[in-house]
Design an enzyme around this catalytic site. Sequence first.
Site, PDB file in Angstrom:
ATOM      1  N   LYS A  93       0.857  -1.210   0.000  1.00 25.72           N
ATOM      2  CA  LYS A  93       0.000   0.000   0.000  1.00 25.72           C
ATOM      3  C   LYS A  93       0.881   1.243   0.000  1.00 25.72           C
ATOM      4  CE  LYS A  93       0.863   1.238   4.490  1.00 25.72           C
ATOM      5  NZ  LYS A  93       1.700   2.349   4.882  1.00 25.72           N
TER       6      LYS A  93
ATOM      7  N   PRO B 130       9.475  -4.619  -0.214  1.00 25.84           N
ATOM      8  CA  PRO B 130      10.550  -4.273   0.724  1.00 25.84           C
ATOM      9  C   PRO B 130      10.035  -4.262   2.171  1.00 25.84           C
ATOM     10  CG  PRO B 130      10.595  -2.816  -1.175  1.00 25.84           C
ATOM     11  CD  PRO B 130       9.335  -3.625  -1.291  1.00 25.84           C
ATOM     12  N   VAL B 131      10.893  -4.723   3.084  1.00 23.37           N
ATOM     13  CA  VAL B 131      10.490  -4.895   4.490  1.00 23.37           C
ATOM     14  C   VAL B 131      10.775  -3.619   5.283  1.00 23.37           C
ATOM     15  CG1 VAL B 131      10.950  -6.258   6.591  1.00 23.37           C
ATOM     16  CG2 VAL B 131      10.925  -7.371   4.339  1.00 23.37           C
TER      17      VAL B 131
ATOM     18  N   GLY C 119       3.852  -4.327   3.986  1.00 20.22           N
ATOM     19  CA  GLY C 119       3.945  -5.726   3.547  1.00 20.22           C
ATOM     20  C   GLY C 119       3.560  -6.737   4.608  1.00 20.22           C
TER      21      GLY C 119
ATOM     22  N   ASP D  37      -3.081  -1.742  10.541  1.00 16.16           N
ATOM     23  CA  ASP D  37      -3.280  -1.675   9.083  1.00 16.16           C
ATOM     24  C   ASP D  37      -3.874  -2.953   8.498  1.00 16.16           C
ATOM     25  OD1 ASP D  37      -2.227   0.847   9.014  1.00 16.16           O
ATOM     26  OD2 ASP D  37      -0.281   0.263   8.174  1.00 16.16           O
TER      27      ASP D  37
END
Length: 302
Positions: A29, A112-113, A119, A154
């Site tokens: 997002k 990507p973390v 994620g 989220d």
Amino acid sequence: MSEQRNPDMQSAMVCAGGFPGFCVSAPAKINAGLKVTGVRPDGYHELVTVMVPVSLYDRLEFWSCGGGVNLECSGNPVPCGEENLVCRAAHAFFERSGIKGGVKIRLEKKIPVAAGLGGGSSDAAATLSALNRIFENPLDQVALHKAALGLGADVPFFLRQGPCIARGIGEVLEPLEDWPDMWYVIVTPPVEVSTAWVYSNLKISLTSDKLAANMAQFKMTPFEVAGFLTNDLEAVTAARFPVIIRIKELLCDAGAEGALMSGSGPSVYGIFKTETKAREAKAGLMPMLSGEVFVVSEALGI
Ligand code: ATP
């Protein structure tokens, strides 16, 4: 460097092997606006934010099996034990449904973390949804939402699949049906940002809920959207990582209608009217940037 096109994404598809194996695409997002409006007595921040799922996906595969939760990870490094949100979501599902089953899960981590792209929350929502389908819907939508919120603020957003205004700590969701078609160039610089650190360094000047009022008018063009881009967390993260401001400038110089940091960062995105413009911008930016660059559009739900 890698990128995702905009596949005709289905959030949960039966794998080639058929039931009980499921493949799920879990989207990233971006926050197209984020205002912190207060702090609750328990320390959680209340905010108003517009969240848009985009076509950069983690991939998860599920097989029901005898007992326990077994996770294998590949791609971007992520903790693969019980602390992974996928495992936590699977345990939450079994506890809340009372089902005594188990599941083997493969996670291919492409988002990507700790990058402000959500994620982990998306993987958690995808896990709840997939297990609910595999085990024939023991949880209704209310129970799924509660399970999701227990995993992170989220996570309920990712259950919904579509642009939303989120309020409260992120759990009060209002769908934005008329979000304009746009393309986004996301740049993730190679710096680690802790969300907890960003919030603890935020000096809150309480603002009104104007952002949400403005965003609710979103039968807008990309140009008008660009005029509303604002993120209260950006100044905090950018003070420590000035590269964020530099990336915004580069994106705007490359033709973006506007640019903003997503979530608590460090990812920054620019808005473009067309895919061609976004890809041209990416090509021009790549030699000037380190980190990852993605060209994405809104993720399509089922
Ligand atoms: P947030 O703002 O919620 O921290 P983010 O998008 O910035 O979100 P994530 O990629 O979700 O960050 O990762 C946040 C933290 O969660 C990382 O420290 C990571 O180690 C941990 N984590 C646990 N499970 C996952 C997962 N499946 N994917 C990514 N991160 C995970």
